[in-house]
Design an enzyme around this catalytic site. Structure first.
Site, PDB file in Angstrom:
ATOM      1  N   HIS A  46      -9.547   1.472   4.707  1.00 41.88           N
ATOM      2  CA  HIS A  46      -8.287   1.606   5.446  1.00 41.88           C
ATOM      3  C   HIS A  46      -8.505   2.556   6.629  1.00 41.88           C
ATOM      4  CE1 HIS A  46      -4.189   2.723   6.443  1.00 41.88           C
ATOM      5  NE2 HIS A  46      -3.823   1.604   5.851  1.00 41.88           N
ATOM      6  N   GLU A  76      -5.657  -4.784  10.582  1.00 44.17           N
ATOM      7  CA  GLU A  76      -4.626  -3.774  10.787  1.00 44.17           C
ATOM      8  C   GLU A  76      -4.903  -3.013  12.081  1.00 44.17           C
ATOM      9  OE1 GLU A  76      -2.557  -2.624   6.878  1.00 44.17           O
ATOM     10  OE2 GLU A  76      -4.267  -1.319   7.115  1.00 44.17           O
ATOM     11  N   GLY A  93       2.390   2.286  10.787  1.00 41.55           N
ATOM     12  CA  GLY A  93       3.365   3.364  10.639  1.00 41.55           C
ATOM     13  C   GLY A  93       4.051   3.753  11.931  1.00 41.55           C
ATOM     14  N   GLU A 131      -6.877   4.903   7.734  1.00 48.92           N
ATOM     15  CA  GLU A 131      -6.640   6.328   7.442  1.00 48.92           C
ATOM     16  C   GLU A 131      -7.867   6.943   6.786  1.00 48.92           C
ATOM     17  OE1 GLU A 131      -2.964   5.674   5.373  1.00 48.92           O
ATOM     18  OE2 GLU A 131      -2.018   5.124   7.270  1.00 48.92           O
ATOM     19  N   SER A 166       3.258  -2.158  10.382  1.00 51.55           N
ATOM     20  CA  SER A 166       4.706  -2.245  10.600  1.00 51.55           C
ATOM     21  C   SER A 166       5.293  -3.615  10.271  1.00 51.55           C
ATOM     22  CB  SER A 166       5.056  -1.826  12.039  1.00 51.55           C
ATOM     23  OG  SER A 166       4.685  -0.481  12.259  1.00 51.55           O
ATOM     24  N   GLY A 188       2.760  -1.080   4.340  1.00 54.45           N
ATOM     25  CA  GLY A 188       2.837   0.338   4.002  1.00 54.45           C
ATOM     26  C   GLY A 188       4.280   0.755   3.783  1.00 54.45           C
ATOM     27  N   GLY A 189       4.879   1.340   4.809  1.00 55.54           N
ATOM     28  CA  GLY A 189       6.222   1.923   4.706  1.00 55.54           C
ATOM     29  C   GLY A 189       7.242   1.029   4.011  1.00 55.54           C
ATOM     30  N   ASN A 230       0.877  -1.182   0.000  1.00 58.29           N
ATOM     31  CA  ASN A 230       0.000   0.000   0.000  1.00 58.29           C
ATOM     32  C   ASN A 230       0.907   1.222   0.000  1.00 58.29           C
ATOM     33  OD1 ASN A 230      -1.768   2.063   0.543  1.00 58.29           O
ATOM     34  ND2 ASN A 230      -2.306   1.369   2.624  1.00 58.29           N
ATOM     35  N   TRP A 231       1.054   1.821  -1.174  1.00 61.53           N
ATOM     36  CA  TRP A 231       2.018   2.930  -1.299  1.00 61.53           C
ATOM     37  C   TRP A 231       1.461   4.234  -0.739  1.00 61.53           C
ATOM     38  CZ3 TRP A 231       4.217   2.040  -6.979  1.00 61.53           C
ATOM     39  CH2 TRP A 231       4.833   0.791  -7.026  1.00 61.53           C
ATOM     40  N   LYS A 232       0.197   4.253  -0.394  1.00 61.23           N
ATOM     41  CA  LYS A 232      -0.445   5.453   0.165  1.00 61.23           C
ATOM     42  C   LYS A 232      -0.191   6.656  -0.756  1.00 61.23           C
ATOM     43  CE  LYS A 232      -0.202   3.314   4.681  1.00 61.23           C
ATOM     44  NZ  LYS A 232      -0.134   3.425   6.126  1.00 61.23           N
TER      45      LYS A 232
HETATM   46  P1  PGA Z   1       2.763   0.307   7.707  1.00 57.82           P
HETATM   47  O1  PGA Z   1       1.302   0.528   7.050  1.00 57.82           O
HETATM   48  O2  PGA Z   1       3.294  -0.995   7.124  1.00 57.82           O
HETATM   49  O3  PGA Z   1       3.550   1.493   7.286  1.00 57.82           O
HETATM   50  O4  PGA Z   1       2.563   0.196   9.159  1.00 57.82           O
HETATM   51  C1  PGA Z   1       0.410  -0.538   6.848  1.00 57.82           C
HETATM   52  C2  PGA Z   1      -0.866  -0.024   6.243  1.00 57.82           C
HETATM   53  O5  PGA Z   1      -1.318   1.067   6.618  1.00 57.82           O
HETATM   54  O6  PGA Z   1      -1.475  -0.688   5.366  1.00 57.82           O
END
Ligand code: PGA
Length: 254
Positions: free
Chosen positions: A98, A170, A176, A100, A216, A237-238, A12-14
């Site tokens: 998600h 999640e 993050g 967010e 994470s 994500g990251g 997930n590159w956001k």
């Molecule tokens: P993260 O994000 O790996 O940076 O914790 C995961 C996500 O939000 O899908």
């Protein structure tokens, strides 16, 4: 490791990567992951990079996902993107609900379920995200929250659609933050979610549904997380923003 369900690892590159940057990253992934057959690999770039990325991964083992879509098929919805528009770029998956988006765009379970139905109508597989916040976990509310989110966000799906749906657990406190759920915490939440899926869709369907862990995930914790019996992949994500770490997660999971 062998499991009945094929692992699915999605990046997930956001809101990161221009189209040019996305193209460079996915070209590296295509080269480095060419031999991987054991995992379904998905990248979810921003909308503006879908076109570039889809051209590069044509005829590769990397599938394309989007990070959101509209619950409507078309019409006067300024700024929205429909399932049909995603299909044009061979998008096969879409992340929905998600945390967010739940937080910043105030997306509700009801909206997520409408989007999931719209995705299925276009033969796009939804990756439906659920997860508790830190204060909810500390207040002993994790299972209650997960139950509300799972039942609400998957409402109205048929058994056939459920089989083509991925659930992503999640925990919001792990996203993050560098603070991963322990393998035991992840397994216990995943087993609870699978139990709910069995109540909703039946004992035939639930064991076949894939549940990803997200929060994470890094190369150094992927193996232990992915080896849990009810963890069927990762939403990253990251660590998906660089080829080295995303590939590391995949290679350490197989
Ligand atoms: P993260 O994000 O790996 O940076 O914790 C995961 C996500 O939000 O899908």
């Amino acid at each position: 490791m062998t499991k009945d369900r094929k692992l699915i690892i999605a990046g997930n590159w956001k809101m990161n990567k221009t189209a040019a940057e996305a193209a460079a990253l996915v070209a590296e992934l295509k080269r480095d992951l060419a031999k991987v057959k054991e995992v379904d690999i998905v990248v979810c770039p921003p909308f503006t990079a879908l076109s570039e990325v889809s051209k590069i991964i044509l005829d590769s083992n990397i599938h394309l996902g989007a990070q959101n879509m509209s619950e409507h098929a078309r019409g006067a919805y300024t700024g929205e993107i429909s399932a049909e528009m995603l299909k044009e770029f061979s998008v096969r998956y879409v992340i929905l609900g998600h945390s967010e988006r739940r937080q910043y765009q105030k997306e509700s379970d009801e909206l997520v379920s409408k989007k999931a139905q719209a995705a299925h109508a276009a033969a796009i597989k939804p990756i439906v995200c659920v997860g508790e916040k830190l204060e909810e976990r500390e207040g002993g509310l994790t299972e209650k929250i997960l139950e509300t989110q799972v039942r609400g966000s998957l409402a109205g799906l048929t058994k056939e659609q459920a089989l083509e749906t991925i659930v992503a657990y999640e925990p919001v406190w792990a996203i993050g933050t560098g603070r991963t759920a322990t393998p035991e915490q992840a397994q216990s939440a995943h087993a609870f979610i699978r139990g709910l899926l069995a109540e909703i869709f039946g004992n035939e369907v639930a064991p076949k549904m894939r549940i990803q862990y997200g929060g994470s995930v890094k190369p150094n914790n992927a193996r232990e997380l992915m080896s849990q019996p009810d963890v069927d992949g990762a939403l990253v994500g990251g660590a998906s923003l660089e080829a080295r770490s995303f590939c590391g997660i995949i290679f350490n999971s197989i």
